[in-house]
Design an enzyme around this catalytic site. Structure first.
Site, PDB file in Angstrom:
ATOM      1  N   LYS A  84      55.472 -32.774  93.294  1.00  0.00           N
ATOM      2  CA  LYS A  84      56.028 -32.975  91.963  1.00  0.00           C
ATOM      3  C   LYS A  84      55.698 -31.767  91.080  1.00  0.00           C
ATOM      4  O   LYS A  84      54.725 -31.053  91.312  1.00  0.00           O
ATOM      5  CB  LYS A  84      55.451 -34.248  91.333  1.00  0.00           C
ATOM      6  CG  LYS A  84      55.753 -35.528  92.118  1.00  0.00           C
ATOM      7  CD  LYS A  84      57.226 -35.877  92.086  1.00  0.00           C
ATOM      8  CE  LYS A  84      57.507 -37.223  92.738  1.00  0.00           C
ATOM      9  NZ  LYS A  84      57.400 -37.199  94.204  1.00  0.00           N
ATOM     10  N   ASP A  85      56.525 -31.571  90.051  1.00  0.00           N
ATOM     11  CA  ASP A  85      56.374 -30.415  89.180  1.00  0.00           C
ATOM     12  C   ASP A  85      55.028 -30.406  88.463  1.00  0.00           C
ATOM     13  O   ASP A  85      54.466 -31.451  88.150  1.00  0.00           O
ATOM     14  CB  ASP A  85      57.490 -30.402  88.135  1.00  0.00           C
ATOM     15  CG  ASP A  85      58.858 -30.202  88.756  1.00  0.00           C
ATOM     16  OD1 ASP A  85      59.375 -31.164  89.333  1.00  0.00           O
ATOM     17  OD2 ASP A  85      59.384 -29.085  88.673  1.00  0.00           O
ATOM     18  N   ARG A  86      54.564 -29.205  88.174  1.00  0.00           N
ATOM     19  CA  ARG A  86      53.316 -29.053  87.429  1.00  0.00           C
ATOM     20  C   ARG A  86      53.549 -29.243  85.932  1.00  0.00           C
ATOM     21  O   ARG A  86      52.815 -29.988  85.281  1.00  0.00           O
ATOM     22  CB  ARG A  86      52.712 -27.664  87.686  1.00  0.00           C
ATOM     23  CG  ARG A  86      51.446 -27.384  86.888  1.00  0.00           C
ATOM     24  CD  ARG A  86      50.878 -26.001  87.206  1.00  0.00           C
ATOM     25  NE  ARG A  86      49.668 -25.735  86.451  1.00  0.00           N
ATOM     26  CZ  ARG A  86      49.650 -25.231  85.232  1.00  0.00           C
ATOM     27  NH1 ARG A  86      50.799 -24.930  84.622  1.00  0.00           N
ATOM     28  NH2 ARG A  86      48.508 -25.012  84.609  1.00  0.00           N
TER      29      ARG A  86
END
Length: 350
Positions: A84-86
């Protein structure tokens, strides 16, 4: 080294015509929220402790390392379904194998970056790619034209978008692709971690996929067919080769019962495209023959990915000039490809 433009979605053809409004995005992590869609049952026992984690401004690997350190085990004992995106607020499952141990007090991990919101026990670990979809909540600030965004959003809701891999797959300015190429082409490739190897190989395959899809859209459009196409059935990964397109198959394509596909390069014993489709793909892959040979040598299995991406349960709401988008995408699809169709984020961080 590849130029940054070669991995930029802005330079690839879009499905929907019309000027995109400008907007501001990702001013805070809360502007980009991702909720993993995964139905799990609490077995009440088992050596795998599953954690439903909310993370803010932290990537998945960081959380996996933190979980492993807390439990005093190797990071190999920690599993998750997808990255998942940071720069976001995300919710996702992790599992950790701890045979013979009671449930740990995972709440001691909670801080501003990471919070454990649910704990269950299961007899099996969480496998990569196990989640079926992701639900996105995206906030766009100071949209320059509400009418333009509404019109493009309606098109996306009804017709979908082109299923490109998002720019985050390639790293900053395409660094992942350039580094992967140097690693593969080295006379003695250095030893790298399993996660970095996966990152590199994914970047190369994603780059090739985007190149082929973009050129196909330029030449034939989203519904242009070729003899020997490989198509995928709606709602499954099942594929078959179209020896010759007839009216019935074209109607199934128009009704989204089947989807055109493009290759995820690798090794295969059974080519899935023939005739015109094979000739078209091979003409674009030929300049990258050294990449293809390396992928086959590493026994990376070839696969197919749909060219069209459907957006599920799309919603839009407004507060002044700010828009909130809500939609669901299947696992492996990128929200940035949806945004690229409807809004100009020039100069904004992605």
């Amino acid at each position: 080294m590849l130029a940054p433009s070669q991995v930029s979605l802005a330079d690839l053809p879009r499905l929907h015509k019309g000027d995109r409004p400008q907007a501001e995005f990702k001013q805070t992590p809360e502007d980009f929220q991702v909720i993993e869609q995964l139905d799990v049952i609490d077995d009440g026992e088992g050596e795998h402790q599953w954690l439903w984690v909310r993370k803010t401004g932290a990537n998945t690997n960081f959380c996996a390392e933190k979980i492993a350190r807390f439990a005093g085990v190797s990071e190999r004992n920690v599993s998750y379904s997808g990255l998942k995106d940071r720069q976001a607020v995300t919710w996702q499952w992790f599992s950790i194998q701890l045979p013979g141990k009671e449930t740990l007090n995972w709440n001691e991990l909670n801080d501003e970056e990471m919070s454990v919101e649910r704990i269950i026990r299961r007899t099996k670990k969480l496998k990569t790619g196990f989640h079926r979809a992701n639900r996105f909540v995206i906030r766009l600030a100071n949209v320059s034209s509400r009418e333009a965004l509404e019109n493009l959003w309606q098109g996306v809701s009804e017709q979908g978008v082109i299923n490109y891999f998002g720019e985050q797959r390639f790293g900053r300015s395409g660094d992942n692709v350039a580094q992967a190429e140097r690693w593969l082409m080295a006379s003695r490739p250095p030893r790298i971690s399993r996660s970095k190897r996966s990152l590199y190989l994914s970047a190369l395959r994603s780059y090739l996929f985007n190149e082929i899809v973009a050129e196909r859209i330029r030449q034939f459009g989203i519904e242009g067919t070729l003899t020997g196409d490989c198509v995928m059935l709606e709602g499954s990964q099942s594929v078959f080769t179209v020896e010759q397109w007839d009216d019935e198959l074209k109607q199934r394509l128009a009704n989204n019962n089947i989807y055109l596909t493009a290759p995820l390069a690798g090794s295969t014993n059974k080519p899935l495209v023939k005739g015109e489709a094979d000739a078209f793909e091979q003409s674009l892959l030929q300049p990258f023959d050294s990449w293809l040979q390396a992928l086959r040598k590493l026994r990376v299995e070839a696969a197919r990915r749909t060219i069209l991406l459907r957006v599920e349960n799309p919603e839009i709401s407004w507060q002044g000039k700010d828009a909130e988008l809500r939609f669901t995408l299947p696992s492996g699809a990128y929200a940035t490809t949806v945004l690229n169709e409807i809004v100009d984020l020039s100069g904004e961080s992605r």
